[in-house]
Scaffold this motif. Structure first.
Motif, PDB file in Angstrom:
ATOM      1  N   ARG A 522       0.828  -1.222   0.000  1.00 62.52           N
ATOM      2  CA  ARG A 522       0.000   0.000   0.000  1.00 62.52           C
ATOM      3  C   ARG A 522       0.850   1.255   0.000  1.00 62.52           C
ATOM      4  NH1 ARG A 522      -2.652  -0.403   6.098  1.00 62.52           N
ATOM      5  NH2 ARG A 522      -0.703  -0.330   7.259  1.00 62.52           N
ATOM      6  N   ASN A 523       0.254   2.337  -0.524  1.00 60.34           N
ATOM      7  CA  ASN A 523       0.805   3.675  -0.333  1.00 60.34           C
ATOM      8  C   ASN A 523      -0.315   4.505   0.300  1.00 60.34           C
ATOM      9  OD1 ASN A 523      -0.956   4.350  -2.373  1.00 60.34           O
ATOM     10  ND2 ASN A 523       0.625   4.524  -3.959  1.00 60.34           N
ATOM     11  N   LYS A 524      -0.172   5.803   0.328  1.00 57.84           N
ATOM     12  CA  LYS A 524      -1.184   6.621   1.032  1.00 57.84           C
ATOM     13  C   LYS A 524      -2.544   6.585   0.342  1.00 57.84           C
ATOM     14  CE  LYS A 524       1.543   9.759   3.828  1.00 57.84           C
ATOM     15  NZ  LYS A 524       2.962   9.557   3.445  1.00 57.84           N
ATOM     16  N   LYS A 525      -2.556   6.293  -0.969  1.00 61.03           N
ATOM     17  CA  LYS A 525      -3.825   6.360  -1.722  1.00 61.03           C
ATOM     18  C   LYS A 525      -4.505   4.999  -1.888  1.00 61.03           C
ATOM     19  CE  LYS A 525      -2.660  10.392  -4.507  1.00 61.03           C
ATOM     20  NZ  LYS A 525      -1.890  10.700  -5.715  1.00 61.03           N
ATOM     21  N   GLU A 526      -3.715   3.937  -1.974  1.00 59.41           N
ATOM     22  CA  GLU A 526      -4.315   2.664  -2.385  1.00 59.41           C
ATOM     23  C   GLU A 526      -3.697   1.476  -1.650  1.00 59.41           C
ATOM     24  OE1 GLU A 526      -5.167   0.176  -6.516  1.00 59.41           O
ATOM     25  OE2 GLU A 526      -4.112   2.081  -6.666  1.00 59.41           O
ATOM     26  N   THR A 527      -4.531   0.451  -1.414  1.00 59.49           N
ATOM     27  CA  THR A 527      -4.051  -0.794  -0.793  1.00 59.49           C
ATOM     28  C   THR A 527      -4.354  -1.946  -1.749  1.00 59.49           C
ATOM     29  OG1 THR A 527      -4.540   0.030   1.416  1.00 59.49           O
ATOM     30  CG2 THR A 527      -4.309  -2.351   1.188  1.00 59.49           C
ATOM     31  N   ILE A 528      -3.352  -2.789  -1.996  1.00 62.93           N
ATOM     32  CA  ILE A 528      -3.563  -3.964  -2.852  1.00 62.93           C
ATOM     33  C   ILE A 528      -3.172  -5.212  -2.063  1.00 62.93           C
ATOM     34  CG2 ILE A 528      -2.906  -5.138  -4.999  1.00 62.93           C
ATOM     35  CD1 ILE A 528      -2.182  -2.411  -6.172  1.00 62.93           C
ATOM     36  N   TYR A 529      -4.073  -6.213  -2.052  1.00 64.01           N
ATOM     37  CA  TYR A 529      -3.771  -7.480  -1.387  1.00 64.01           C
ATOM     38  C   TYR A 529      -3.290  -8.465  -2.448  1.00 64.01           C
ATOM     39  CZ  TYR A 529      -6.213  -5.390   2.516  1.00 64.01           C
ATOM     40  OH  TYR A 529      -6.581  -4.538   3.524  1.00 64.01           O
ATOM     41  N   CYS A 530      -2.197  -9.156  -2.145  1.00 61.16           N
ATOM     42  CA  CYS A 530      -1.565 -10.010  -3.152  1.00 61.16           C
ATOM     43  C   CYS A 530      -1.553 -11.462  -2.692  1.00 61.16           C
ATOM     44  CB  CYS A 530      -0.137  -9.561  -3.398  1.00 61.16           C
ATOM     45  SG  CYS A 530      -0.021  -7.789  -3.716  1.00 61.16           S
ATOM     46  N   TYR A 531      -1.954 -12.354  -3.616  1.00 54.64           N
ATOM     47  CA  TYR A 531      -2.088 -13.771  -3.279  1.00 54.64           C
ATOM     48  C   TYR A 531      -0.905 -14.589  -3.800  1.00 54.64           C
ATOM     49  CZ  TYR A 531      -6.899 -12.808  -1.856  1.00 54.64           C
ATOM     50  OH  TYR A 531      -8.012 -12.324  -1.204  1.00 54.64           O
ATOM     51  N   SER A 532       0.021 -13.926  -4.497  1.00 50.48           N
ATOM     52  CA  SER A 532       1.169 -14.665  -5.039  1.00 50.48           C
ATOM     53  C   SER A 532       2.318 -13.683  -5.220  1.00 50.48           C
ATOM     54  CB  SER A 532       0.822 -15.268  -6.398  1.00 50.48           C
ATOM     55  OG  SER A 532       0.585 -14.217  -7.331  1.00 50.48           O
ATOM     56  N   PRO A 545       6.810   5.094  -6.021  1.00 48.26           N
ATOM     57  CA  PRO A 545       8.180   4.607  -5.814  1.00 48.26           C
ATOM     58  C   PRO A 545       8.374   3.698  -4.584  1.00 48.26           C
ATOM     59  CG  PRO A 545       8.014   6.895  -5.133  1.00 48.26           C
ATOM     60  CD  PRO A 545       6.683   6.527  -5.707  1.00 48.26           C
ATOM     61  N   LYS A 546       7.777   4.048  -3.405  1.00 51.90           N
ATOM     62  CA  LYS A 546       8.158   3.262  -2.221  1.00 51.90           C
ATOM     63  C   LYS A 546       6.947   2.822  -1.415  1.00 51.90           C
ATOM     64  CE  LYS A 546      12.857   4.712  -1.141  1.00 51.90           C
ATOM     65  NZ  LYS A 546      13.670   5.512  -0.224  1.00 51.90           N
ATOM     66  N   PRO A 547       6.245   1.790  -1.895  1.00 48.79           N
ATOM     67  CA  PRO A 547       5.083   1.347  -1.113  1.00 48.79           C
ATOM     68  C   PRO A 547       5.514   0.590   0.156  1.00 48.79           C
ATOM     69  CG  PRO A 547       5.423  -0.105  -2.979  1.00 48.79           C
ATOM     70  CD  PRO A 547       6.450   0.972  -3.097  1.00 48.79           C
ATOM     71  N   GLU A 548       4.574   0.514   1.108  1.00 47.32           N
ATOM     72  CA  GLU A 548       4.849  -0.257   2.332  1.00 47.32           C
ATOM     73  C   GLU A 548       4.376  -1.694   2.075  1.00 47.32           C
ATOM     74  OE1 GLU A 548       2.118  -0.947   6.092  1.00 47.32           O
ATOM     75  OE2 GLU A 548       2.625   1.177   5.888  1.00 47.32           O
ATOM     76  N   ILE A 549       5.228  -2.683   2.397  1.00 46.23           N
ATOM     77  CA  ILE A 549       4.889  -4.089   2.120  1.00 46.23           C
ATOM     78  C   ILE A 549       4.801  -4.865   3.432  1.00 46.23           C
ATOM     79  CG2 ILE A 549       5.622  -6.193   0.918  1.00 46.23           C
ATOM     80  CD1 ILE A 549       7.369  -4.208  -0.847  1.00 46.23           C
ATOM     81  N   THR A 550       3.687  -5.552   3.622  1.00 47.57           N
ATOM     82  CA  THR A 550       3.526  -6.395   4.826  1.00 47.57           C
ATOM     83  C   THR A 550       3.313  -7.822   4.379  1.00 47.57           C
ATOM     84  OG1 THR A 550       2.312  -4.540   5.795  1.00 47.57           O
ATOM     85  CG2 THR A 550       2.178  -6.651   6.962  1.00 47.57           C
ATOM     86  N   ARG A 551       4.008  -8.761   5.043  1.00 45.47           N
ATOM     87  CA  ARG A 551       3.756 -10.173   4.755  1.00 45.47           C
ATOM     88  C   ARG A 551       2.888 -10.741   5.879  1.00 45.47           C
ATOM     89  NH1 ARG A 551       5.371 -14.774   1.958  1.00 45.47           N
ATOM     90  NH2 ARG A 551       4.851 -16.605   3.163  1.00 45.47           N
ATOM     91  N   PHE A 552       1.763 -11.387   5.524  1.00 46.88           N
ATOM     92  CA  PHE A 552       0.896 -11.996   6.537  1.00 46.88           C
ATOM     93  C   PHE A 552       1.394 -13.418   6.817  1.00 46.88           C
ATOM     94  CE2 PHE A 552      -2.275  -9.168   4.321  1.00 46.88           C
ATOM     95  CZ  PHE A 552      -2.404  -8.248   5.364  1.00 46.88           C
ATOM     96  N   LYS A 553       1.683 -13.686   8.085  1.00 50.16           N
ATOM     97  CA  LYS A 553       2.158 -15.050   8.405  1.00 50.16           C
ATOM     98  C   LYS A 553       0.987 -15.989   8.679  1.00 50.16           C
ATOM     99  CE  LYS A 553       6.771 -13.977  10.153  1.00 50.16           C
ATOM    100  NZ  LYS A 553       6.664 -12.510  10.333  1.00 50.16           N
ATOM    101  N   GLY A 554      -0.057 -15.461   9.298  1.00 55.27           N
ATOM    102  CA  GLY A 554      -1.197 -16.318   9.615  1.00 55.27           C
ATOM    103  C   GLY A 554      -2.478 -15.510   9.596  1.00 55.27           C
ATOM    104  N   LEU A 555      -3.618 -16.197   9.622  1.00 48.98           N
ATOM    105  CA  LEU A 555      -4.914 -15.506   9.565  1.00 48.98           C
ATOM    106  C   LEU A 555      -5.108 -14.606  10.779  1.00 48.98           C
ATOM    107  CD1 LEU A 555      -7.311 -18.352   8.355  1.00 48.98           C
ATOM    108  CD2 LEU A 555      -5.895 -16.846   7.018  1.00 48.98           C
ATOM    109  N   GLY A 556      -4.553 -15.033  11.911  1.00 49.81           N
ATOM    110  CA  GLY A 556      -4.727 -14.269  13.153  1.00 49.81           C
ATOM    111  C   GLY A 556      -4.127 -12.873  13.072  1.00 49.81           C
TER     112      GLY A 556
END
Length: 616
Positions: A522-532, A545-556
């Protein structure tokens, strides 16, 4: 408080296409994206094919050609063709069609003339082409609106009707046609219409022996207790055998070529007449459940003007055969009594095998009865305060509710995951069942374990499938576990449980695995969820240029606010399917037999690819 004005201006009369587009569920059940066999895109295809089948039944045209490429569907028959002056009306005017003339269509499938109109209204593009007597008429529509209707022209094309349509993506989100579901639907058509050839993307579907082929194609020879009993009469056909390994009863039932997945009066009559005939033949008052245990069967009947309990025709409501004919119950009872009794007299070997199977079922039932009683009491107590199940309001059996096909049970593991799902679910159609840690490995165990193991017993009670699949409470059963090795193992153990004791849940396409995103970009305007990984790279490229990236480890780790995106309209489900080449026993022993730890690890890592057999 000011009263709202209620005048003539408030009363709107919707035209045919507006009504269908506003309330699609009334016409095609649920929408969906193609991951479920009863999603709307398959109903659209079915409505078009039904008209071609009616032509075949009337003796016109032995071949139907179907092409599906990406989102576009083409269906061509070689029947009589729609009368040229009525081509536009037939696909765009309510209550217009040949099916109202009983002489022309005595026992047709599409009785109310809504089918192709619904397809037209729900398609971004729809074209119909009819050829008769070397003349052709075409009409093109967009969203049900006539765009082009050239005059009748001369042609050298063969007679018949061709329909091309592209379902509207604003109604069917991110959809795709799955070949497995289309193939299964087409196989049912050819089983019910021996002599018909359906050519689907170059592959030919054909059946010589009707419902006998249906059972033989769906079971391995080794699993059949005796060769298929195949009985045919006017307006009725029955095929049956018993499975050596399956616990539950399995029925494939059809009326006028419609696959009645919810059963109905004909299926109930068959179950009843089977018990009656068997009792009389052996002269013993066997328990009904012992006679029907492990039966695998198919029944097809033809009825004049059938009454179904919903527009999508999944459950027969008719009690009589039409006209001056007997009731459905009497008709089926008489047929089974005479023909099955004759068959058993002529085939003493089969009769002996059936009797041994019934006696074995009786022994098992008696062994189970004590445990069952305890388990039922436990389940009863638990259902009063069943902490594991957070139920929803609408269930699959609510035939009058047009959201019943959306009824879903999520099976989750651990409190944090089920907490997130519970807070973000739709309480009308989505229920949650939470597991405590890993379920038991039930491979090779007897039904006894389902009652002795509290978790399995409560899951069976939540689904309400102990007696019959007809009572199933949820259309979709979704395994929602983490995408790590532990989560994969839990998936495997649950799939083993269903394969071992309730395989028809999988055969009938009710079991799914929930896909959850691996990354959030995501950046300040948009969030995209990625499945692969591919989706992650595309999202980074889009939001640079520099989005924030989070990796989800579990559903919790996913907050309830975010979770609702993954179980709402854009929910991604992977159907769990059986590979035709492998029998259930082979599958189970491959996955859960005495494997070395290395092999188990390999299986768990490859589970999605191996078991789902889903096209990407």
């Amino acid at each position: 408080m000011a009263q709202t004005e209620y005048t003539e201006d408030n009363i709107r009369s919707l035209d045919w296409k507006e009504h269908i587009r506003m309330r699609p569920g009334m016409y095609i059940g649920k929408l969906g994206d193609g991951s479920s066999p009863d999603d709307g895109i398959y109903i659209l295809l079915k409505e078009v094919i039904d008209n071609c089948i009616d032509e075949f039944v009337m003796g016109a045209g032995k071949t139907i050609e179907i092409r599906i490429k990406d989102k576009e569907v083409k269906v061509r028959d070689y029947g009589r063709g729609i009368p040229l002056g009525k081509v536009v009306d037939v696909v765009s005017k309510m209550n217009t069609g040949g099916k109202y003339d009983t002489r022309a269509f005595k026992k047709s499938v599409g009785l109310n003339g809504v089918g192709t109109k619904a397809v037209n209204a729900l398609s971004a593009y729809f074209k119909v082409e009819s050829v008769r007597d070397n003349q052709m008429k075409t009409a093109e529509f967009e969203l049900g609106e006539l765009k082009n209707s050239p005059d009748i022209e001369d042609t050298t094309k063969r007679k018949g009707t061709k329909v091309v349509f592209i379902p509207d993506e604003s109604i069917f989100k991110n959809y795709k046609y799955r070949t497995e579901y289309v193939s299964k639907m087409l196989m049912n058509y050819v089983y019910l219409n021996p002599g018909l050839t359906i050519d689907f993307n170059g592959e030919k579907f054909v059946s010589e022996n009707g419902l006998k082929d249906l059972l033989e194609d769906n079971m391995s020879k080794e699993d059949m207790l005796y060769p298929v009993i195949h009985l045919r009469g006017e307006d009725i056909e029955i095929a049956m055998t018993h499975s050596k390994t399956q616990y539950s009863e399995e029925y494939h039932s059809f009326v006028n070529g419609q696959h009645t997945t919810q059963g109905g009066t004909h299926q109930a009559a068959f179950r009843e007449s089977l018990v009656k005939t068997i009792r009389e033949f052996y002269g013993k008052n066997y328990e009904a459940s012992d006679i029907r245990k492990s039966i695998v069967s198919a029944i097809s009947i033809k009825v004049m003007e059938p009454v179904f309990e919903s527009q999508t025709k999944t459950k027969l409501g008719s009690t009589d055969m039409g006209g001056k004919l007997p009731t459905v119950r009497t008709f089926i009872n008489d047929f089974v009594k005479t023909n099955l009794d004759n068959y058993l007299h002529k085939n003493p070997e089969t009769a002996e095998k059936i009797q041994r199977k019934i006696m074995q079922a009786e022994r098992e039932r008696k062994e189970l009865s004590g445990i069952r009683k305890l388990a039922k009491e436990r389940a009863k107590k638990a259902s009063l305060h069943n902490k594991k199940l957070r139920d929803c309001r609408v269930h699959l059996g609510d035939m009058k509710n047009d959201r019943r096909l959306e009824s879903t049970l999520f099976i989750t593991e651990g409190d944090s995951a089920s907490g997130s799902i519970t807070k973000s679910r739709d309480v009308n159609t989505q229920a949650v069942f939470s597991l405590r840690g890993k379920p038991l490995n039930s491979y090779g165990m007897s039904k006894k374990i389902v009652y002795e193991n509290e978790e399995f017993n409560l899951l069976q009670a939540a689904l309400d499938i102990e007696e019959t699949m007809e009572d199933l409470r949820y259309n979709n059963i979704v395994i929602a576990t983490d995408a790590d090795v532990d989560g994969m193992h839990i998936r495997l153990l649950l799939i083993t449980f269903f394969l071992q004791f309730f395989p028809e849940l999988i055969k009938e396409g009710h079991l799914y695995i929930l896909q959850t995103p691996l990354f959030r970009v995501r950046n300040k305007k948009e969030t995209i969820y990625c499945y692969s990984e591919e989706e992650r790279l595309a999202a980074i490229e889009k939001l640079k240029p520099k989005p924030e990236i989070t990796r989800f480890k579990g559903l919790g780790e996913i907050s309830p606010d975010e979770f609702q995106h993954f179980i709402g309209r854009d929910m991604r489900l992977d159907p769990v399917m059986l590979d035709k080449a492998l029998s259930i026993e082979e599958l189970l022993s491959f996955y859960m037999g005495k494997n070395t730890p290395d092999r188990q690890e390999f299986i768990i890592e490859n589970l999605k690819v191996e078991l789902d057999k889903v096209e990407d």
